[in-house]
Write an enzyme that holds these catalytic residues in place. Structure first.
Site, mmCIF file in Angstrom:
data_model
loop_
_atom_site.group_PDB
_atom_site.id
_atom_site.type_symbol
_atom_site.label_atom_id
_atom_site.label_comp_id
_atom_site.label_asym_id
_atom_site.label_seq_id
_atom_site.Cartn_x
_atom_site.Cartn_y
_atom_site.Cartn_z
ATOM 1 N N LYS A 176 0.856 -1.209 0.000
ATOM 2 C CA LYS A 176 0.000 0.000 0.000
ATOM 3 C C LYS A 176 0.884 1.249 0.000
ATOM 4 C CE LYS A 176 -1.405 1.802 3.994
ATOM 5 N NZ LYS A 176 -1.226 3.240 4.292
ATOM 6 N N ASN A 177 1.904 1.260 0.841
ATOM 7 C CA ASN A 177 2.725 2.463 0.984
ATOM 8 C C ASN A 177 3.693 2.675 -0.170
ATOM 9 O OD1 ASN A 177 1.341 3.063 3.230
ATOM 10 N ND2 ASN A 177 2.935 2.464 4.680
ATOM 11 N N CYS A 218 -4.094 12.407 12.884
ATOM 12 C CA CYS A 218 -4.814 11.124 12.840
ATOM 13 C C CYS A 218 -4.565 10.472 14.203
ATOM 14 C CB CYS A 218 -4.289 10.250 11.716
ATOM 15 S SG CYS A 218 -2.651 9.606 12.071
ATOM 16 N N ARG A 229 1.052 14.554 12.598
ATOM 17 C CA ARG A 229 1.359 14.296 11.175
ATOM 18 C C ARG A 229 1.646 15.593 10.402
ATOM 19 N NH1 ARG A 229 -0.356 9.010 10.233
ATOM 20 N NH2 ARG A 229 1.294 8.945 8.679
ATOM 21 N N ASP A 268 5.325 0.534 11.905
ATOM 22 C CA ASP A 268 4.053 -0.068 11.461
ATOM 23 C C ASP A 268 3.942 -1.525 11.892
ATOM 24 O OD1 ASP A 268 3.926 1.654 8.246
ATOM 25 O OD2 ASP A 268 3.593 2.308 10.302
ATOM 26 N N ARG A 321 -8.291 -0.304 5.032
ATOM 27 C CA ARG A 321 -7.563 0.718 4.261
ATOM 28 C C ARG A 321 -6.261 0.119 3.726
ATOM 29 N NH1 ARG A 321 -5.780 5.269 7.619
ATOM 30 N NH2 ARG A 321 -4.514 5.480 5.767
#
Ligand code: EPZ
Length: 420
Positions: free
Chosen positions: A23-24, A119, A124, A308, A400
């Site tokens: 995803k990233n 978030c 952020r 993560d 997500r």
């Protein structure tokens, strides 16, 4: 709202897991497609929620995007003149919307992009992105939650030393520099595999990007980029999540489509807590240890232990035979799963940026609520180990970044179902 029901404790998992594209990485690749005037084809695309949000963002700018879900590929055309406005409703659920800033600035010399705001993980900020753009001649002002940024005579190559390592900051500055005049030197850049994937992708399109040192690159601006066909690298965070499923159930998994080099530090830690691991060229074979040993760990930028990945390891340590300690060094608030794991009878204490986990013999089922992407999988791991029927609400956070986790988990023996 969708939720997961999980029956535990799960027996030892057994089987294979196919890891999706990262995803990233794909979010950066999609944003950088704005730099191209010729079609770009991306394969091994993970069709997770954030990817559809990024596709919506590209379409709002005038891109044409062809989706082939069956074959996991996307084709993006940017022939038409692009718009330069990215609205808040596209950015508020996906911080990576900020990645449109670099390519729009590099291509159109201006853009107006919504600030994503904070978030669950923290504030952020994007101050290091903006500082870099200013160094290259852009002027910006913030108002009503938008960044209005422009460089009338186009960006000019400069030397920019990032005050702190930032992943999307690095991507943004690289994308803004590939078409700008002159030579740009970026120092103290992030070198996550997803950044290397972006650099390789842009170089395939004709961008002139060279590593001078481990965290220093030189970019010589080019006039335009040519068509690229690129396969997205495997998702190292998803891969680690499934390695933790084997660790917590003491089972055996063959995790495919992932370069083990992306998880060197994580594999070291899994071995330290008692797992047996075999890395072959594009997959990892893990066998959970009979006992889970406690460990002390701190997160750091790649190639350190990824922030993560920390929430998932924390869940495994909840049933270790001893006390572990985790120090989080990247985000202010990365322990969002702790209250939920404690509801599953774990015993975790958080003081400032440290978590102290006292291993328990057994966790017990409960109703839990997810609050961010990675804590969703961390809670799932807790429920997999807990005795009884657990429920995880607000799983949209997890969807997500994880592609059909319930199907991948069912295939290896986890009793999980998704209900509305
Ligand atoms: C990327 O976020 C990832 N997101 C995150 O993954 C990941 O956790 C993070 O990098 C760290 O590895 C994407 O790639 C879309 P940073 P990013 O800029 O780029 C501070 C997930 O779970 N900072 O590397 O936003 C910042 O506050 C997500 O997939 C500034 O102060 O993170 C943080 O403390 C979550 N000013 C630290 O640097 C800036 O201008 C690292 O942030 C930029 C960052």
């Amino acid at each position: 709202m969708e939720k997961f029901i999980i029956y535990g404790p799960s027996k030892r998992v057994n089987g294979e897991v196919y890891i999706s594209g990262a995803k990233n990485s794909v979010l950066g690749l999609l944003a950088s497609s704005l730099l191209f005037e010729e079609p770009v084809v991306l394969s091994n695309v993970p069709f997770v929620k954030d990817v559809f949000t990024m596709i919506k963002l590209l379409k709002s700018l005038g891109s044409k995007v062809q989706i082939n879900k069956k074959k996991n590929f996307l084709k993006i055309y940017n022939k038409k003149k692009l718009k330069s406005f990215v609205s808040y409703d596209l950015v508020k659920t996906m911080r990576a919307g900020v990645l449109a800033m670099g390519p729009l600035l590099g291509k159109l010399n201006k853009c107006k992009v919504a600030l994503s705001g904070g978030c669950a993980l923290g504030v952020r900020p994007i101050n290091f992105h903006l500082k870099g753009f200013s160094k290259m001649g852009a002027k910006y002002k913030l108002n009503k939650g938008y960044v209005n940024i422009s460089a009338r005579r186009g960006l000019k190559g400069k030397v920019y030393n990032f005050p702190k390592i930032t992943v999307t900051g690095t991507s943004n500055l690289i994308m803004s520099a590939v078409l700008s005049k002159g030579k740009t030197i970026l120092k103290n850049i992030a070198i996550e595999p997803e950044i290397i994937d972006l650099i390789n992708f842009l170089k395939k399109g004709g961008a002139k990007i060279y590593f001078l040192k481990k965290r220093t690159i030189k970019i010589i601006g080019v006039k335009s980029l040519k068509s690229v066909n690129h396969s997205v690298v495997g998702d190292r965070i998803e891969a680690f999540s499934y390695l933790c499923v084997a660790a917590i159930t003491k089972g055996k998994l063959h995790v495919r489509n992932i370069d083990p080099k992306f998880l060197k530090k994580e594999i070291q830690i899994l071995k330290k807590i008692g797992c047996k691991i075999n890395s072959i060229n594009n997959s990892i074979i893990i066998e959970g240890g009979k006992q889970i040993k406690p460990v002390n760990l701190k997160t750091s930028a790649y190639p350190g232990f990824a922030t993560d990945n920390m929430p998932m390891l924390m869940s495994v340590l909840c049933i270790a035979n001893g006390r572990s300690q985790i120090k989080e060094t990247i985000f202010e608030n990365r322990f969002m799963a702790v209250p939920e794991l404690n509801r599953l009878s774990a015993s975790i204490e958080v003081k400032n940026n440290k978590a102290y986990i006292s291993g328990k013999k057994q966790l017990y089922a409960a109703q839990c609520i997810s609050s961010d992407l990675r804590s969703t999988f961390s809670i799932i791991l807790g429920c997999i180990s807990a005795k009884g029927k657990s429920q995880v609400d607000r799983i949209y956070h997890g969807l997500r970044g994880y592609f059909e986790p319930e199907n991948k988990l069912k295939k290896i023996g986890i009793k999980i179902k998704k209900i509305n």
